[in-house]
Each structure stands twice: as C-alpha cells, then as structure tokens.
Motif scaffolding. Sequence first.
Motif, PDB file in Angstrom:
ATOM      1  N   GLN A 108     -13.083  -5.782  22.693  1.00  0.00           N
ATOM      2  CA  GLN A 108     -12.282  -6.887  22.146  1.00  0.00           C
ATOM      3  C   GLN A 108     -12.988  -7.586  20.973  1.00  0.00           C
ATOM      4  N   PRO A 109     -13.203  -6.870  19.868  1.00  0.00           N
ATOM      5  CA  PRO A 109     -13.864  -7.476  18.707  1.00  0.00           C
ATOM      6  C   PRO A 109     -12.932  -8.436  17.967  1.00  0.00           C
ATOM      7  N   ASP A 110     -13.523  -9.335  17.194  1.00  0.00           N
ATOM      8  CA  ASP A 110     -12.740 -10.223  16.341  1.00  0.00           C
ATOM      9  C   ASP A 110     -12.269  -9.501  15.092  1.00  0.00           C
ATOM     10  N   ILE A 111     -13.117  -8.591  14.584  1.00  0.00           N
ATOM     11  CA  ILE A 111     -12.818  -7.923  13.324  1.00  0.00           C
ATOM     12  C   ILE A 111     -13.444  -6.528  13.329  1.00  0.00           C
ATOM     13  N   VAL A 112     -12.779  -5.591  12.656  1.00  0.00           N
ATOM     14  CA  VAL A 112     -13.279  -4.221  12.525  1.00  0.00           C
ATOM     15  C   VAL A 112     -13.341  -3.876  11.038  1.00  0.00           C
ATOM     16  N   LYS A 139      -1.158   4.873  13.094  1.00  0.00           N
ATOM     17  CA  LYS A 139      -0.958   5.185  14.511  1.00  0.00           C
ATOM     18  C   LYS A 139      -2.298   5.242  15.237  1.00  0.00           C
ATOM     19  N   MET A 140      -3.272   5.920  14.646  1.00  0.00           N
ATOM     20  CA  MET A 140      -4.579   6.085  15.278  1.00  0.00           C
ATOM     21  C   MET A 140      -5.330   4.764  15.384  1.00  0.00           C
ATOM     22  N   PHE A 141      -5.297   3.985  14.306  1.00  0.00           N
ATOM     23  CA  PHE A 141      -6.103   2.767  14.237  1.00  0.00           C
ATOM     24  C   PHE A 141      -5.229   1.508  14.348  1.00  0.00           C
ATOM     25  N   SER A 146      -4.973 -10.063  17.920  1.00  0.00           N
ATOM     26  CA  SER A 146      -6.227 -10.799  18.101  1.00  0.00           C
ATOM     27  C   SER A 146      -7.387 -10.188  17.315  1.00  0.00           C
ATOM     28  N   THR A 147      -7.169  -9.002  16.747  1.00  0.00           N
ATOM     29  CA  THR A 147      -8.216  -8.308  15.989  1.00  0.00           C
ATOM     30  C   THR A 147      -7.759  -8.094  14.553  1.00  0.00           C
ATOM     31  N   GLU A 148      -8.695  -8.184  13.630  1.00  0.00           N
ATOM     32  CA  GLU A 148      -8.405  -7.954  12.210  1.00  0.00           C
ATOM     33  C   GLU A 148      -9.070  -6.654  11.767  1.00  0.00           C
ATOM     34  N   LEU A 149      -8.368  -5.888  10.953  1.00  0.00           N
ATOM     35  CA  LEU A 149      -8.916  -4.632  10.426  1.00  0.00           C
ATOM     36  C   LEU A 149      -9.092  -4.749   8.918  1.00  0.00           C
ATOM     37  N   VAL A 175      -1.844  -0.492   0.290  1.00  0.00           N
ATOM     38  CA  VAL A 175      -1.771  -0.148   1.712  1.00  0.00           C
ATOM     39  C   VAL A 175      -2.684  -1.044   2.544  1.00  0.00           C
ATOM     40  N   PHE A 176      -3.900  -1.290   2.039  1.00  0.00           N
ATOM     41  CA  PHE A 176      -4.908  -1.969   2.853  1.00  0.00           C
ATOM     42  C   PHE A 176      -5.180  -3.415   2.437  1.00  0.00           C
ATOM     43  N   ASN A 177      -4.396  -3.926   1.500  1.00  0.00           N
ATOM     44  CA  ASN A 177      -4.576  -5.309   1.050  1.00  0.00           C
ATOM     45  C   ASN A 177      -6.035  -5.551   0.685  1.00  0.00           C
ATOM     46  N   TRP A 178      -6.560  -4.665  -0.119  1.00  0.00           N
ATOM     47  CA  TRP A 178      -7.992  -4.668  -0.447  1.00  0.00           C
ATOM     48  C   TRP A 178      -8.182  -4.773  -1.958  1.00  0.00           C
ATOM     49  N   THR A 179      -9.194  -5.521  -2.364  1.00  0.00           N
ATOM     50  CA  THR A 179      -9.601  -5.541  -3.767  1.00  0.00           C
ATOM     51  C   THR A 179     -11.110  -5.617  -3.831  1.00  0.00           C
ATOM     52  N   SER A 180     -11.681  -4.996  -4.848  1.00  0.00           N
ATOM     53  CA  SER A 180     -13.132  -5.075  -5.029  1.00  0.00           C
ATOM     54  C   SER A 180     -13.498  -6.487  -5.459  1.00  0.00           C
ATOM     55  N   GLY A 181     -14.619  -6.963  -4.954  1.00  0.00           N
ATOM     56  CA  GLY A 181     -15.028  -8.321  -5.272  1.00  0.00           C
ATOM     57  C   GLY A 181     -14.302  -9.353  -4.443  1.00  0.00           C
ATOM     58  N   LYS A 182     -13.725  -8.908  -3.338  1.00  0.00           N
ATOM     59  CA  LYS A 182     -12.999  -9.825  -2.466  1.00  0.00           C
ATOM     60  C   LYS A 182     -13.968 -10.464  -1.479  1.00  0.00           C
TER      61      LYS A 182
END
Length: 398
Positions: A108-112, A139-141, A146-149, A175-182
């Motif tokens: 039960q981690p807070d974040i992965v 599907k796999m992940f 309660s957890t953030e990826l 797809v992953f809501n990701w940016t460099s320097g975030k």
Amino acid sequence: MLSSSSNTVKNLPPKKRLCFLLKLVCFVSSVLIFCEFLIYYVVIAQCRWPEVKGAAHMGEKETSASVLKAIILADTHLLGEIKGHWFDKLRREWQMERSFQTALWLLQPDIVFILGDVFDEGKWSSPQAWADDVRRFRKMFSYPVSTELVVIVGNHDIGFHYEMTTYKVNRFEKVFNWTSGKLITRKGVNFVLVNSIAMEGDGCAVCRASEAKLVALSHRLNCSLQKQNHSNKRCSDVEKPPASEPILLQHYPLYRKSDAECSGEDSAPPEEKNIPFKEKYDVLSKEASQKLIWWFQPRLILSGHTHSACEVLHAGKIPEISVPSFSWRNRNNPSFIMGSITPTDFSLQKCFLPYESRVFTIYCAAGALLVILILAHVQLLTPPFYFAQRLISKHKAV
C-alpha cells in the motif's frame, strides 16, 4: 509388459480411474496456482518498509502521516508488435502484472515511480501499436485512488537523441501527464523529473526547452532553501516549494566509467562490469551530470537504464541508486526499491521478486513427480519394495 499394464488399467473400476484422474488434476492445478499466483504473495510479503531515523520516535499515526512511502521500479520494457513473440509477451506481462498488483495490495504505497523504458518499441511504434501498448500497460499497472503513479521517460519510449522527435515526446507526455523539469511535491518531499534523452547539450529544440525548465526549477528550489532573514531580490516574486533538498528521478544514470565498483547479487554480471560506459548512450555525459548536480544539489538520485543494480557516490556526498529491471526478460532476479522518505531524511530497502530459476525448478520437480505417479499407477514403474524382493529371491536361487 506394456500389454499387461494396459490391461490392468482397463480392469480398474471406473471410480478408481476417475479418482486418480481427479488427483492428477488437483496436483497440476495446485502447482500452477502456486507458481503463477501465490508465490508472489509469499515472496513480497517478506518485504518491509524501512524505518526513517527521525520517524522512529514518532507515534504510529504521526509516522504514517509524515513519511512518504514510495515504490521505485524501472525498465518494464513491454514488448511490441515487431520484436515481441506472443508467448514471451504473455509470460512477461503476466509476471509483471502479478508482481505489481501484489505489491500494491500488500505494501500500500503512497506513490509509485517507474524510471523509464516503460515500452520496448515506443521509439518506432505506429499510432495503432502505441495505443495497444498503452492499453496493455494500463491494465497491468492499474492502481487504486489511494496510490499515485508517476512515469519517467526513457530512450525506448521516445528513442535515443537522434531518434527523439517532438511528436514522440508529446505522445508520451499526453498519456502520462509528464514533462521534463516537472516538480512533484508530496508530504513536503520534492521530486524533480528529468528527461535524460534531452540532456544532449547540442541545443536541439526539445533539449533547449527541457534545460530551460530545469534552470527555472533550480532557481525556485534554491530560493526555497535560503534562510528567511536572507534578503534576495531575485527570490522575492518566486513561488517557493517546501524547503527540502530534492530527489532527482531520471532514466539515464549520471556519468560513471563502468559498473566495476558495483556490488550485490543483482549487479551486472562479472563479464560486463569492466566494459566502459559510453557517454550519452549508457550514461549521461560528464557535462550534463555536472549541470544537474550544480543546479539541484540533490540529496538522492534514482535512475534505471542499465538493468542492473548499482550504488554510486557523486561529489563525495550525493548517492545515486541505479534500479534494476522489473522484467524477467532482462534478469533472473528482478526487484524494486521501497523508500520511506521525509523532507529531511530517507531510508531505502530492496524487495526482490520470485527468481525465475526457482519457479522453473518447481515446475521441473513437479513434472518429474507427476511422471513417477502416472508410471506407478499403470504399473510400468516397479515399486521399490517388490524390486528389492525380486533381487533377494534371485540371489537365493543362485
């Protein structure tokens, strides 16, 4: 002998034959359930969250509220339609899915955090193939609310620098809501996400934009760490994050000559340890590594890419942990990192997944036992007692 045995089997009552068949089905089912499902619970249940020094004196409620529990893994390499054989994909994806879902349920981690190379063929996959890979990944992940990826970009997701395009970067970011320097701040802990592939230093469009964000973020973090009574006009209008030294998350490791100094059962094989690393391919360049250390003065660096574990100390004080691959396709003993992190301290613990060689050994032993049981049942295998009795009788006759 064969004809007499087959006659014996045929002469068995139907109930006995059915009973034996049910026993075989139960035996095979039990082995499959254990090796493909229960073994992940047995192994991962042995992992424990590490304790942070400062949290040891807190109450249970205070500890759970103040300590961020993070799981860090890397290099899942979901196979694509070009190089991925269907059985290989089925096997590896099932293993990773069961490991990830079991870890979430038990720990039960807070974040992965996934440190790049989520996909194996993202650097050249078509829009249709990309959509299929993303669907399988989700599907796999899958994870509870309660957890953030958080997913970091890797060279297999958008290509090496010469293959990287704005289209591929944007596709990954969407797809992953990701940016460099975030900057991600959770429970007062600052994490800086870095696009390693954009640290080429050649002034390309993606590189310029990425470095500009990192420089601006560096300024914000440095301002937050300054003492309140220290006057600095440059920091007066800056939105300051919590005053905590950041943790750097990236795919490429910082520059090191090789894995020669790395140790542990999941470090690189002896024949690979002394192979020199190539800058901007195996590791970041010396220049890019110095920039990141100078900009952020991180208290911890987490990276992937090499598929093997390593711990390095930069500038004599900054630890970097290279996280091994999470896929059995890349190693026999995958693992992930469990981190208990506070704004001022952290403690890390490695959690190994089931060894594939041990699973294979269980299957082989079960298969051999199954053959022995069948042969004994149809009387093709002489029971040891009767075999010894025959030897004694022959000896007496002589």
